[in-house]
Design a protein around this motif. Structure first.
Motif, PDB file in Angstrom:
ATOM      1  N   PHE A  84       0.821  -1.205   0.000  1.00 41.96           N
ATOM      2  CA  PHE A  84       0.000   0.000   0.000  1.00 41.96           C
ATOM      3  C   PHE A  84       0.859   1.260   0.000  1.00 41.96           C
ATOM      4  O   PHE A  84       0.456   2.296  -0.536  1.00 41.96           O
ATOM      5  CB  PHE A  84      -0.935  -0.002   1.214  1.00 41.96           C
ATOM      6  N   ARG A  85       2.037   1.186   0.594  1.00 40.34           N
ATOM      7  CA  ARG A  85       2.942   2.334   0.608  1.00 40.34           C
ATOM      8  C   ARG A  85       3.675   2.509  -0.711  1.00 40.34           C
ATOM      9  O   ARG A  85       4.249   3.559  -0.979  1.00 40.34           O
ATOM     10  CB  ARG A  85       3.963   2.180   1.739  1.00 40.34           C
ATOM     11  N   GLY A  86       3.679   1.455  -1.536  1.00 37.21           N
ATOM     12  CA  GLY A  86       4.408   1.497  -2.797  1.00 37.21           C
ATOM     13  C   GLY A  86       3.572   2.033  -3.942  1.00 37.21           C
ATOM     14  O   GLY A  86       2.517   2.658  -3.748  1.00 37.21           O
ATOM     15  N   MET A  87       4.026   1.736  -5.160  1.00 41.47           N
ATOM     16  CA  MET A  87       3.364   2.238  -6.361  1.00 41.47           C
ATOM     17  C   MET A  87       1.938   1.705  -6.480  1.00 41.47           C
ATOM     18  O   MET A  87       1.036   2.422  -6.931  1.00 41.47           O
ATOM     19  CB  MET A  87       4.171   1.842  -7.596  1.00 41.47           C
ATOM     20  N   LYS A  88       1.717   0.449  -6.065  1.00 34.70           N
ATOM     21  CA  LYS A  88       0.377  -0.125  -6.158  1.00 34.70           C
ATOM     22  C   LYS A  88      -0.610   0.671  -5.306  1.00 34.70           C
ATOM     23  O   LYS A  88      -1.729   0.958  -5.724  1.00 34.70           O
ATOM     24  CB  LYS A  88       0.400  -1.582  -5.705  1.00 34.70           C
ATOM     25  N   GLY A  89      -0.191   1.051  -4.105  1.00 35.96           N
ATOM     26  CA  GLY A  89      -1.042   1.845  -3.246  1.00 35.96           C
ATOM     27  C   GLY A  89      -1.323   3.223  -3.812  1.00 35.96           C
ATOM     28  O   GLY A  89      -2.446   3.740  -3.707  1.00 35.96           O
ATOM     29  N   VAL A  90      -0.310   3.832  -4.451  1.00 33.61           N
ATOM     30  CA  VAL A  90      -0.484   5.146  -5.076  1.00 33.61           C
ATOM     31  C   VAL A  90      -1.510   5.069  -6.201  1.00 33.61           C
ATOM     32  O   VAL A  90      -2.386   5.934  -6.333  1.00 33.61           O
ATOM     33  CB  VAL A  90       0.862   5.685  -5.606  1.00 33.61           C
ATOM     34  N   LEU A  91      -1.415   4.018  -7.027  1.00 35.66           N
ATOM     35  CA  LEU A  91      -2.344   3.856  -8.148  1.00 35.66           C
ATOM     36  C   LEU A  91      -3.779   3.623  -7.645  1.00 35.66           C
ATOM     37  O   LEU A  91      -4.731   4.159  -8.207  1.00 35.66           O
ATOM     38  CB  LEU A  91      -1.899   2.696  -9.033  1.00 35.66           C
ATOM     39  N   ILE A  92      -3.914   2.808  -6.596  1.00 31.39           N
ATOM     40  CA  ILE A  92      -5.243   2.565  -6.026  1.00 31.39           C
ATOM     41  C   ILE A  92      -5.822   3.848  -5.462  1.00 31.39           C
ATOM     42  O   ILE A  92      -7.017   4.148  -5.632  1.00 31.39           O
ATOM     43  CB  ILE A  92      -5.179   1.463  -4.952  1.00 31.39           C
TER      44      ILE A  92
END
Length: 541
Positions: free
Chosen positions: A283-291
């Motif tokens: 969630f702190r990474g790129m996946k979290g940013v996109l979500i």
């Protein structure tokens, strides 16, 4: 195929559709195709007219663009709901499905309150965002309406993609986008195409959204039909346009049903992947940013219009208050004639429950015949049975006025309830048919081997297993009934005013706060229904 007593089951729905759909629609078409004998000159006249040609072209173009935008918004959501679990997931899905059954007049109200010249966005940025009364408003509103179709259909199939296929591809070196493109996408493509075709049909038949948010500058075929008949009193042109529309709609519906077969076969996959929780590091990474970015887009274009209506309902003379809710039940501020707000609520519930009963009686025998019998022309029969889904409430209302105006049925409770049934029953049919297709054939065969007759095996074995689909279809029929505006407005007398018409009348009386308050009650009723659907876990599409 020899005669069986069970064949009599199909008699009622066939007679019902013949009398209350095909004959009225045929009467409309006859006006555009008959002039002292068969003729195509009215069709040619429409197709040779520059304005009508441009309207037809724009209708198809905006439907394509709206479908693309809807897919763009819906596919990421389908991925998230299929692959990840989070607190309140079912409630969120239910809320995100509510827009599909919102009255068009309420959607227009929400978009005006949010994106209008004096709306909330304009107040935040200091100038008119330039969305309302343009083609952009039409596309965004259509995406608002049809976004739930893509999310629910694609996520449902995505959950049934056998994870072993992806694991095997990963061992062979496929990762990331390549894994999705080569393995996952082909497996979920039937759901993408089916949801796209259904979205296209709904956008192609759209009436209120282009009329209210686009104006006559961005007229669709529906708006052109309405203008020709109701404003110019040119029934010939309106009927010719309706003929063109129905031919195209039938073609699109045929493509949708073909894609639905492939979708249903893929849904038979019994291995359902278990959604995983996002880890804190993910969630702190790129996946979290996109979500998070995707959630913000959804909030702005899907959730915010609903919240704008809720906020407006609580605003009175610039202050938070429940005064608007008090006023909708006060006779002093009631702009309706023949009933009260409480009466409108009772009418909506009466029409809704009557629609459930009629829709079930019509849809269940048809679903049974399509599921159990093999006969020549079965595909055409399926298309014809679903054709009401490809017909607009405005056209149905006009057909009923022309066909039933001299009968005792005209301007009664029952003609409105029947119109609602014709509009809503395809949703019951699809929900039950989808549930029946998921039932293993050997269960039915086992019942026959134990001595049960065909109909008894269906009632005792298959129907209980498909009960979830029947309940889901009934909830959708109810929601479609209480949200229906076009046909109801044309056919109902003042004493049968519904909640949706009441919202329209409050708007006409410039009582925007009261309109918002009543619209919120509609939203709550719809949301409760879809929370029940989430609990059942069945899909309608």
């Amino acid at each position: 195929m020899r005669f069986r007593p069970s064949y009599l089951l199909i008699a009622f729905p066939l007679v019902f559709l013949l009398v209350f759909f095909y004959l009225p629609m045929a009467d409309i078409l006859k006006t555009g195709l008959w002039d002292n004998g068969p003729t195509l000159r009215f069709i040619y006249s429409v197709l040779e007219n520059d304005y009508h040609r441009s309207v037809i072209a724009f209708t198809i173009e905006q439907a394509i663009a709206s479908t693309i935008l809807t897919l763009f918004l819906g596919l990421p959501g389908a991925y998230i709901f299929a692959n990840y679990d989070f607190p309140g997931k079912r409630v969120v899905r239910a809320i995100l499905t509510v827009p599909f059954v919102m009255p068009s007049i309420m959607v227009a109200l929400g978009f005006v309150l949010l994106f209008g010249r004096d709306g909330l966005i304009a107040q935040l940025i200091g100038h008119n965002p330039g969305i309302i009364y343009t083609w952009k408003a039409i596309l965004i509103a259509h995406a608002f309406y049809n976004f739930p179709i893509v999310v629910r259909m694609v996520s449902s199939l995505w959950q049934r993609v056998n994870p072993h296929y992806e694991e095997m591809a990963e061992t062979l070196g496929a990762k990331g986008f390549k894994l999705f493109w080569k393995v996952t996408l082909p497996l979920i493509s039937p759901a993408i195409f089916a949801s796209a075709m259904l979205t296209f049909v709904f956008c192609f038949l759209s009436f209120s959204i282009p009329l209210i948010l686009g104006g006559y500058k961005y007229a669709t075929i529906e708006v052109d039909i309405f203008t020709s008949v109701m404003t110019l009193l040119d029934f010939r042109t309106g009927a010719a346009l309706a003929t063109v529309q129905m031919v195209l709609s039938a073609l699109f519906m045929y493509l949708y049903l073909r894609s639905l077969d492939a979708y249903a076969k893929r849904e038979e996959q019994r291995i359902i992947r278990k959604p995983k929780r996002l880890s804190l590091s993910e969630f702190r990474g790129m996946k979290g940013v996109l979500i998070l970015f995707y959630s913000l887009i959804l909030f702005l274009f899907i959730v915010a219009p609903l919240l704008a209506v809720v906020y407006d309902s609580l605003l009175f003379h610039g202050h938070l208050s429940l005064e608007n809710y008090v006023r909708i039940f006060s006779p002093e501020y009631n702009p309706m004639f023949g009933t009260s707000t409480l009466g409108a609520i009772k009418n909506s519930l009466a029409f809704g429950f009557t629609t459930i009963v009629f829709s079930t009686l019509v849809a269940l025998p048809i679903a049974y015949s399509l599921h159990r019998w093999n006969f020549r022309g079965k595909r055409i029969f399926d298309v014809l049975a679903m054709l009401p889904l490809a017909s607009s409430p405005i056209t149905i209302g006009l057909a009923y006025i022309k066909f039933f105006h001299s009968t005792p049925l005209y301007y009664t409770f029952w003609i409105v309830a029947i119109a609602h049934t014709v509009i809503a029953y395809p949703f019951v049919l699809r929900a039950v048919s989808t549930s029946l297709k998921k039932i293993k054939k050997n269960l039915y065969e086992a019942a026959l081997s134990l001595g049960a007759r065909e109909l008894k095996a269906f009632l005792k074995v298959e129907l209980p297993l498909a009960a979830g689909g029947l309940i889901v279809g009934a909830i959708f029929a109810f929601a479609m009934s209480i949200a229906e505006l076009g046909a109801t407005y044309m056919l109902a007398t003042p004493e049968y005013t519904t909640m949706t018409i009441a919202v329209y009348k409050f708007l006409g009386a410039r009582q925007f706060g009261s309109a918002s308050a009543l619209a919120v009650l509609l939203m709550i009723i719809s949301a409760l229904g879809f929370i029940v659907i989430e609990g059942i876990g069945e899909e309608i599409w």
